[in-house]
Design an enzyme around this catalytic site. Structure first.
Site, PDB file in Angstrom:
ATOM      1  N   CYS A   2      20.035  -9.809  57.933  1.00 34.56           N
ATOM      2  CA  CYS A   2      21.416  -9.025  58.015  1.00 34.56           C
ATOM      3  C   CYS A   2      22.470  -9.552  57.030  1.00 34.56           C
ATOM      4  O   CYS A   2      22.090 -10.263  56.317  1.00 34.56           O
ATOM      5  CB  CYS A   2      22.233  -9.522  59.353  1.00 34.56           C
ATOM      6  SG  CYS A   2      21.191  -9.157  60.683  1.00 34.56           S
ATOM      7  N   LEU A  50      20.691  -5.445  60.533  1.00 35.69           N
ATOM      8  CA  LEU A  50      19.310  -4.710  60.566  1.00 35.69           C
ATOM      9  C   LEU A  50      18.566  -5.376  61.764  1.00 35.69           C
ATOM     10  O   LEU A  50      18.655  -6.522  62.125  1.00 35.69           O
ATOM     11  CB  LEU A  50      18.359  -5.556  59.561  1.00 35.69           C
ATOM     12  CG  LEU A  50      17.094  -5.024  59.369  1.00 35.69           C
ATOM     13  CD1 LEU A  50      16.948  -3.530  59.174  1.00 35.69           C
ATOM     14  CD2 LEU A  50      16.065  -5.767  58.204  1.00 35.69           C
ATOM     15  N   VAL A  53      15.464  -7.985  66.668  1.00 34.31           N
ATOM     16  CA  VAL A  53      15.231  -8.758  68.019  1.00 34.31           C
ATOM     17  C   VAL A  53      16.436  -8.227  68.898  1.00 34.31           C
ATOM     18  O   VAL A  53      17.539  -8.513  68.359  1.00 34.31           O
ATOM     19  CB  VAL A  53      14.928 -10.294  67.784  1.00 34.31           C
ATOM     20  CG1 VAL A  53      14.926 -10.727  69.411  1.00 34.31           C
ATOM     21  CG2 VAL A  53      13.748 -10.495  66.906  1.00 34.31           C
ATOM     22  N   ASN A  75      22.574 -14.676  59.975  1.00 41.74           N
ATOM     23  CA  ASN A  75      21.402 -14.148  59.434  1.00 41.74           C
ATOM     24  C   ASN A  75      20.229 -15.112  59.502  1.00 41.74           C
ATOM     25  O   ASN A  75      20.322 -16.081  58.882  1.00 41.74           O
ATOM     26  CB  ASN A  75      21.639 -13.482  58.090  1.00 41.74           C
ATOM     27  CG  ASN A  75      20.863 -12.858  57.371  1.00 41.74           C
ATOM     28  OD1 ASN A  75      19.630 -12.233  57.962  1.00 41.74           O
ATOM     29  ND2 ASN A  75      20.640 -13.350  55.914  1.00 41.74           N
ATOM     30  N   GLY A  76      19.183 -14.262  60.207  1.00 45.56           N
ATOM     31  CA  GLY A  76      17.964 -15.396  60.262  1.00 45.56           C
ATOM     32  C   GLY A  76      17.188 -15.054  61.711  1.00 45.56           C
ATOM     33  O   GLY A  76      17.573 -14.040  62.330  1.00 45.56           O
ATOM     34  N   GLU A  77      16.153 -15.907  61.701  1.00 47.41           N
ATOM     35  CA  GLU A  77      15.372 -15.905  62.846  1.00 47.41           C
ATOM     36  C   GLU A  77      15.138 -17.323  63.057  1.00 47.41           C
ATOM     37  O   GLU A  77      14.838 -18.019  62.587  1.00 47.41           O
ATOM     38  CB  GLU A  77      13.921 -14.960  62.605  1.00 47.41           C
ATOM     39  CG  GLU A  77      14.010 -13.573  62.101  1.00 47.41           C
ATOM     40  CD  GLU A  77      14.380 -13.723  60.622  1.00 47.41           C
ATOM     41  OE1 GLU A  77      15.250 -12.889  60.377  1.00 47.41           O
ATOM     42  OE2 GLU A  77      13.987 -14.509  59.828  1.00 47.41           O
ATOM     43  N   LEU A 256       3.179  -7.942  52.121  1.00 43.60           N
ATOM     44  CA  LEU A 256       3.012  -7.688  50.317  1.00 43.60           C
ATOM     45  C   LEU A 256       1.730  -8.333  50.174  1.00 43.60           C
ATOM     46  O   LEU A 256       1.327  -9.470  50.553  1.00 43.60           O
ATOM     47  CB  LEU A 256       4.189  -8.382  49.694  1.00 43.60           C
ATOM     48  CG  LEU A 256       5.632  -7.807  49.995  1.00 43.60           C
ATOM     49  CD1 LEU A 256       6.733  -8.472  49.040  1.00 43.60           C
ATOM     50  CD2 LEU A 256       5.492  -6.215  49.737  1.00 43.60           C
ATOM     51  N   ILE A 288       1.483  -3.500  44.073  1.00 41.02           N
ATOM     52  CA  ILE A 288       2.085  -2.570  43.068  1.00 41.02           C
ATOM     53  C   ILE A 288       1.522  -3.159  41.834  1.00 41.02           C
ATOM     54  O   ILE A 288       1.462  -4.121  41.642  1.00 41.02           O
ATOM     55  CB  ILE A 288       3.474  -2.883  43.264  1.00 41.02           C
ATOM     56  CG1 ILE A 288       4.224  -1.895  42.155  1.00 41.02           C
ATOM     57  CG2 ILE A 288       3.899  -4.497  42.994  1.00 41.02           C
ATOM     58  CD1 ILE A 288       5.825  -1.818  42.257  1.00 41.02           C
ATOM     59  N   THR A 337      12.066 -15.342  34.175  1.00 39.75           N
ATOM     60  CA  THR A 337      10.946 -15.201  34.978  1.00 39.75           C
ATOM     61  C   THR A 337      11.219 -14.534  36.366  1.00 39.75           C
ATOM     62  O   THR A 337      10.383 -13.577  36.838  1.00 39.75           O
ATOM     63  CB  THR A 337      10.253 -16.338  35.200  1.00 39.75           C
ATOM     64  OG1 THR A 337       8.784 -15.997  35.658  1.00 39.75           O
ATOM     65  CG2 THR A 337      10.854 -17.414  36.067  1.00 39.75           C
ATOM     66  N   ARG A 340      11.916 -10.823  35.494  1.00 36.89           N
ATOM     67  CA  ARG A 340      10.608 -10.165  35.095  1.00 36.89           C
ATOM     68  C   ARG A 340       9.862  -9.814  36.356  1.00 36.89           C
ATOM     69  O   ARG A 340       9.275  -8.729  36.901  1.00 36.89           O
ATOM     70  CB  ARG A 340       9.662 -10.991  34.234  1.00 36.89           C
ATOM     71  CG  ARG A 340       9.968 -11.126  33.083  1.00 36.89           C
ATOM     72  CD  ARG A 340       9.305 -12.054  32.078  1.00 36.89           C
ATOM     73  NE  ARG A 340       9.572 -12.600  30.980  1.00 36.89           N
ATOM     74  CZ  ARG A 340       8.918 -13.465  30.335  1.00 36.89           C
ATOM     75  NH1 ARG A 340       8.075 -14.394  30.535  1.00 36.89           N
ATOM     76  NH2 ARG A 340       9.266 -13.625  29.056  1.00 36.89           N
ATOM     77  N   SER A 363       5.149 -12.248  53.168  1.00 34.55           N
ATOM     78  CA  SER A 363       4.971 -12.516  51.825  1.00 34.55           C
ATOM     79  C   SER A 363       4.434 -14.108  51.545  1.00 34.55           C
ATOM     80  O   SER A 363       4.496 -14.757  52.526  1.00 34.55           O
ATOM     81  CB  SER A 363       6.153 -12.330  50.847  1.00 34.55           C
ATOM     82  OG  SER A 363       5.779 -12.119  49.686  1.00 34.55           O
ATOM     83  N   GLY A 364       3.945 -14.176  50.420  1.00 36.64           N
ATOM     84  CA  GLY A 364       3.446 -15.583  50.137  1.00 36.64           C
ATOM     85  C   GLY A 364       4.141 -16.474  49.399  1.00 36.64           C
ATOM     86  O   GLY A 364       3.637 -17.495  48.825  1.00 36.64           O
TER      87      GLY A 364
END
Length: 578
Positions: A2, A50, A53, A75-77, A256, A288, A337, A340, A363-364
């Site tokens: 959020c 957003l 939950v 904002n969070g979980e 991702l 991607i 970086t 990029r 994601s990782g």
């Protein structure tokens, strides 16, 4: 995910400040609220939601009938909210995970409350009865928060700095806007005139500390010896648990997938656990790259192995270059970086938003910092120095990879989840002997790979695939993404401009035309705010002049990269040009 915003002690009218909260509307496309606090005319909250939950009762500021003096904007979980609720027999008014913050604060105060939260969060908690404001942010800064505090008692807080740069104030100088420090909370007093006074800042958790909330996570006590079999078993148990708890969502989950070790492990476990939980839809994975991208080829092989609904997003160098300005605006940084790598992540997030209904994106991020995954760790002088640098990288994530991951996804109304940054998993990994965590047999992240070696979660060539930076792997082996960017920028910055860079940009002076160009764009949007980035990200121990791994002498071209003829099997390839 959020957008949160709050303002305390300001004499200006609602109309003057209203536009500031709209700067983070992208973070919460589902609902919006802005208003002041009962009895405190100089205290305002703004919230863009957003809904992940409790889609019905999740609007903020969150207030409970039982504790009407508490106002929460966060904002969070909070992944352990149900277990903690059950343990203490809390009577919840909503199904919102953040409600646990109010109950814990009321029961045991700010310090114990923050230590008992298993999750990612940035919160603003107002206690009108005690005239206090509390701010807090999770251990690694996965959820962002910025703060502005003036000499005359105005406090402003927002998820992103762009929501604070036009705050009205009466200071003769421009007040600093600073990122809120991860793993800390701060306390402020509200004076009789409703101005705000700083009281204290305290760290509630650091990456090596076993979290207090461990006793509520439902796992049995793990063995503590350092035999390899024990260690690898514990790694599997804790990481699987980290992915499982993050399945908490009422919106569609995706992942991702770069085809590297980290995102591939996350995706494989996500598919495994979603099947066990009888998820009512196929999990989508997203890769991607440009034509001939090694990442896209590897991701295709992983998707076929795990059975995901795979989407492959193709972009041209021209499309990536065109996105630079909007990416830097979203990021609020000029780190080379980070910019990029963010371009591809920004474009794939745009695709997810426009072409699918996935909203919660795994994601990782965090693995390279935790498990010593960067190529330069091969040159660490000793295991001790490698371990120290791993901790440094984790503590700086909020300026680099975590910042990239949040802003590029949030820009398109998506919520990112990073299981490698699970509190208990990271604390355990960092507790292991330093010698166990270093690269081995020429392979970085050897211990993590070994932990999943006999599980069949991933093809062997993916499990043991050498490190390829995201900003490198999106383009072909023949020509790197950074080379394409530098070729474009060569004509955008003159030699004379670069020679005089120190005069124009004395703080974090850019040393290359690429760095100068990014800084120039940043200053266009955020003039005079260079201090948001304390230093550039750069490899250690290798005398690097560029952050790309492909520029380092120790970089070796990987053998056996999956080729473009990988059998797609049951996956759905959705080729899309942005």
């Amino acid at each position: 995910m959020c957008g949160i915003w709050a303002l305390f002690g300001c004499d200006k009218s609602f109309d003057v400040q209203c536009s500031n909260i709209m700067k983070v509307a992208h973070r919460g496309p589902d609902a919006f609220r802005f208003g002041n606090v009962d009895g405190f005319t100089k205290c305002w909250f703004g919230f863009h939601r957003l809904a992940i939950v409790d889609q019905l009762y999740g609007m903020q500021p969150l207030r409970l009938q039982k504790f009407p003096h508490l106002w929460l904007c966060y904002n969070g979980e909070i992944y352990n909210h149900k277990r903690v609720k059950k343990h203490f027999k809390f009577d919840f008014q909503t199904e919102v995970d953040g409600e646990i913050i109010i109950h814990l604060y009321q029961m045991c105060g700010i310090e114990q409350m923050t230590r008992m939260l298993d999750g990612v969060f940035a919160f603003i908690l107002l206690d009108t009865a005690n005239r206090k404001v509390f701010l807090g942010r999770d251990t690694y800064g996965v959820r962002p928060m910025f703060k502005l505090h003036t000499d005359d008692g105005v406090l402003a807080v927002c998820s992103e700095a762009k929501g604070l740069i036009n705050i009205s104030h009466s200071m003769s100088t421009t007040p600093q806007i600073t990122p809120f420090p991860p793993g800390h909370y701060e306390v402020f007093d509200i004076k009789e005139d409703q101005k705000v006074k700083f009281v204290e800042r305290s760290r509630f958790h650091s990456c090596k500390d076993e979290p207090l909330h461990t006793i509520y996570d439902g796992l049995t006590k793990l063995p503590t010896d350092f035999q390899l079999e024990t260690v690898t078993s514990n790694i599997r148990i804790l990481f699987e648990n980290a992915v499982r708890k993050r399945l908490m969502a009422h919106r569609r989950i995706g992942c991702l997938l770069s085809g590297g070790l980290d995102s591939s492990l996350v995706a494989a476990l996500l598919l495994k656990l979603s099947s066990e939980d009888n998820l009512q839809y196929p999990v989508q994975t997203f890769a991607i790259g440009t034509e001939d991208s090694p990442d896209a080829c590897a991701a295709r092989k992983v998707a076929a192995h795990i059975g995901s609904e795979h989407h492959e997003v193709l972009f041209t160098p021209e499309e990536g270059i065109k996105a630079i300005e909007e990416v830097i605006f979203s990021l609020e940084t000029y780190d080379i970086t980070t910019v990029r790598a963010s371009i591809a992540m920004y474009l794939v997030s745009k695709y997810i938003k426009e072409k699918t209904d996935s909203v919660v994106i795994f994601s990782g991020e965090g693995s390279d910092e935790l498990t010593q995954g960067y190529i330069y760790f091969h040159k660490a002088p000793s295991p001790k120095e490698a371990a120290e640098d791993s901790e440094r990288l984790l503590n700086e994530l909020y300026m680099f990879d975590v910042l990239r991951a949040d802003r590029t996804t949030a820009a398109h109304g998506l919520e990112l989840r990073a299981p490698f940054l699970d509190h208990r998993f990271t604390a355990y990994y960092l507790s292991l002997p330093e010698e166990l965590r270093v690269p081995k047999n020429g392979i970085e992240k050897h211990l993590l790979r070994e932990a999943f070696n006999d599980t069949a979660l991933l093809p062997q060539e993916i499990l043991w695939r050498r490190k390829e930076a995201f900003s490198d792997g999106v383009c072909s082996d023949k020509k790197s993404w950074y080379s394409m960017l530098q070729e474009h920028i060569e004509s955008q910055v003159t030699d004379d401009q670069l020679e005089k860079a120190a005069e124009r940009f004395p703080f974090n002076e850019p040393k290359t035309k690429e760095g100068y160009f990014y800084r120039q764009v940043f200053e266009k949007f955020y003039p005079g705010r260079a201090e948001w980035l304390t230093h550039y990200w750069m490899p250690k121990w290798v005398n690097a002049t560029d952050p790309s791994a492909r520029t380092l002498p120790i970089y070796k071209q990987e053998n056996g990269t999956p080729n473009d003829g990988v059998e797609a099997g049951g996956i759905h390839l959705n080729h899309f040009t942005t």
